[in-house]
Design an enzyme around this catalytic site. Structure first.
Site, PDB file in Angstrom:
ATOM      1  N   GLY A 167       0.791  -1.218   0.000  1.00 55.74           N
ATOM      2  CA  GLY A 167       0.000   0.000   0.000  1.00 55.74           C
ATOM      3  C   GLY A 167       0.824   1.270   0.000  1.00 55.74           C
ATOM      4  N   LYS A 216       5.544  -9.402  -6.227  1.00 58.79           N
ATOM      5  CA  LYS A 216       5.328  -7.957  -6.203  1.00 58.79           C
ATOM      6  C   LYS A 216       6.567  -7.192  -6.657  1.00 58.79           C
ATOM      7  CE  LYS A 216       1.640  -7.768  -2.751  1.00 58.79           C
ATOM      8  NZ  LYS A 216       1.207  -7.243  -1.434  1.00 58.79           N
ATOM      9  N   LEU A 238      -5.276  -4.683  -5.174  1.00 61.99           N
ATOM     10  CA  LEU A 238      -5.362  -3.615  -6.164  1.00 61.99           C
ATOM     11  C   LEU A 238      -6.145  -2.404  -5.688  1.00 61.99           C
ATOM     12  CD1 LEU A 238      -5.877  -5.732  -9.409  1.00 61.99           C
ATOM     13  CD2 LEU A 238      -3.760  -5.090  -8.241  1.00 61.99           C
ATOM     14  N   CYS A 294     -14.466 -14.015  10.767  1.00 60.36           N
ATOM     15  CA  CYS A 294     -14.274 -12.578  10.550  1.00 60.36           C
ATOM     16  C   CYS A 294     -13.691 -12.424   9.150  1.00 60.36           C
ATOM     17  CB  CYS A 294     -13.376 -11.969  11.623  1.00 60.36           C
ATOM     18  SG  CYS A 294     -11.709 -12.671  11.697  1.00 60.36           S
ATOM     19  N   ARG A 313      -5.529  -0.671  -3.217  1.00 63.90           N
ATOM     20  CA  ARG A 313      -4.626   0.319  -2.632  1.00 63.90           C
ATOM     21  C   ARG A 313      -3.196   0.229  -3.168  1.00 63.90           C
ATOM     22  NH1 ARG A 313      -5.644  -3.938   0.429  1.00 63.90           N
ATOM     23  NH2 ARG A 313      -3.971  -5.069   1.468  1.00 63.90           N
ATOM     24  N   ASP A 326       4.047  -3.358   7.047  1.00 59.57           N
ATOM     25  CA  ASP A 326       2.742  -3.290   7.710  1.00 59.57           C
ATOM     26  C   ASP A 326       2.697  -4.096   8.998  1.00 59.57           C
ATOM     27  OD1 ASP A 326       2.757  -5.885   6.807  1.00 59.57           O
ATOM     28  OD2 ASP A 326       0.795  -5.798   5.828  1.00 59.57           O
ATOM     29  N   ASN A 327       3.871  -4.385   9.582  1.00 52.47           N
ATOM     30  CA  ASN A 327       3.878  -5.120  10.845  1.00 52.47           C
ATOM     31  C   ASN A 327       5.013  -4.605  11.724  1.00 52.47           C
ATOM     32  OD1 ASN A 327       6.333  -7.198  10.707  1.00 52.47           O
ATOM     33  ND2 ASN A 327       5.400  -7.078   8.666  1.00 52.47           N
ATOM     34  N   CYS A 367      -3.050  -4.278   7.379  1.00 52.33           N
ATOM     35  CA  CYS A 367      -4.047  -3.608   6.537  1.00 52.33           C
ATOM     36  C   CYS A 367      -5.098  -4.590   6.042  1.00 52.33           C
ATOM     37  CB  CYS A 367      -3.365  -2.934   5.349  1.00 52.33           C
ATOM     38  SG  CYS A 367      -2.389  -1.487   5.795  1.00 52.33           S
TER      39      CYS A 367
END
Length: 345
Positions: A6, A51, A36, A303, A38, A95-96, A156
């Site tokens: 992101g 990626k 996609l 969830c 973000r 992101d961690n 995220c």
């Protein structure tokens, strides 16, 4: 660039457009359709590709003069220092928390400045850290001496994020990177920028070096430091069921109560037919009531990806429920393995 997700996606594009000569990309993940929303450097044509490769193709299409170095690996203690030695500036879009602390400590030991950014739902944060800056520096541990408990630090993909928030935060990160490279302007070193997208407001908070902070002289076990794999309530192993097993179970035993512990906005995007929407906060305060009145009845809880539901299952077991299971991978696994026609996010 740590991460081509992101934050890494728009940052890489902005820096490539600015003419940065060499860009290194560190990422071990593959492009998925859910990215996609973000991760704008990727597209439908690169689904399933690493990626790093997908990002390189976009960069070369934008500016073929940029040298792109791909590091398709998971950043860890064995490679961080050697990798950082190859570059003048590090940009952290992880992101961690485990990776963030690793990046920080490796930058301190390698004497590298780095730009840091973080996003969660509708808010972003940006700063610059440089332990040995010419006029006095500081590092990430001056802002966050210790990580939060894992259950309060979703990624995220688990916690969700407004897609365009990534561009806003990445724009600030790119600006800081260009200022550090060119020596112009005043950077965010010593300042935390907080961006609230819902109110379209920025706040700037001063940071100070912690005089009691222990000097960083070696790398540590970051997953352990961040509580990953430790026996917290949210991470305790609980009875579980796969998406395909649940599909079979619902056919054989339609009396199974299916609890969706996400929020209303998530339910509106996608949910499993026949489920009951009971957000986690409600379930944890209403055990034994309503559709959860029978403690011996069979329940399956889900969830988005399995984290929140695991915590609910643990609470239900503690409260005396005898037949409750967690859906592995959450509704995302259901979409992927059972009904790909449903929406994903």
């Amino acid at each position: 660039m740590i991460g081509a997700g992101g934050l890494g996606s728009p940052t890489l594009l902005y820096l490539a457009a600015a003419g940065i000569g060499t860009l290194g990309i560190v990422d071990f993940d593959l492009v998925e359709a859910s990215n996609l929303q973000r991760q704008v450097i990727h597209n439908m044509n690169t689904l399933g590709q690493p990626k790093t490769k997908s990002a390189s193709l976009a960069i070369k299409a934008l500016n073929p003069n940029v040298k792109v170095q791909l590091h398709e690996l998971r950043l860890d203690n064995s490679n961080a220092l050697e990798l950082f030695d190859q570059y003048d500036l590090i940009i952290d879009g992880a992101d961690n928390f485990a990776t963030r602390y690793l990046v920080n400590d490796a930058c301190v030991m390698a004497n590298k400045p780095y730009v840091w950014g973080s996003i969660y739902r509708f808010e972003g944060q940006v700063s610059v850290f440089w332990e040995n800056a010419p006029n006095g520096g500081l590092n990430y541990r001056d802002l966050y001496p210790e990580p939060p408990p894992p259950q309060f630090a979703p990624s995220c993909s688990e916690g969700g994020v407004l897609g365009v928030l990534c561009a806003a935060v990445a724009s600030a990160m790119s600006t800081e990177a260009i200022k550090l490279i060119t020596g112009i302007g005043e950077t965010l070193l010593g300042t935390l920028m907080v961006y609230d997208a819902l109110r379209m407001r920025h706040r700037y908070l001063p940071l100070q070096r912690d005089p009691q902070r222990i000097p960083i002289t070696s790398l540590q076990d970051y997953p352990q430091f961040c509580g990953i794999g430790q026996p917290t309530n949210a991470q305790t192993e609980v009875p579980s069921i796969s998406a395909t097993e649940l599909h079979t179970l619902l056919v054989k035993e339609p009396t199974v109560t299916l609890l969706d512990v996400r929020e209303q906005n998530e339910w509106d995007i996608v949910h499993i037919e026949g489920a009951h929407l009971l957000p986690k906060a409600y379930v944890l305060t209403s055990l034994g009531q309503g559709v959860m009145a029978e403690k011996d009845a069979p329940y399956v809880v889900y969830c988005k990806a399995g984290t929140r539901s695991r915590e609910v299952v643990q609470a239900m077991l503690t409260a005396g429920f005898s037949n409750v299971r967690n859906l592995q991978g959450g509704v995302l696994a259901w979409v992927h393995d059972v009904n790909p026609t449903l929406a994903s996010y």
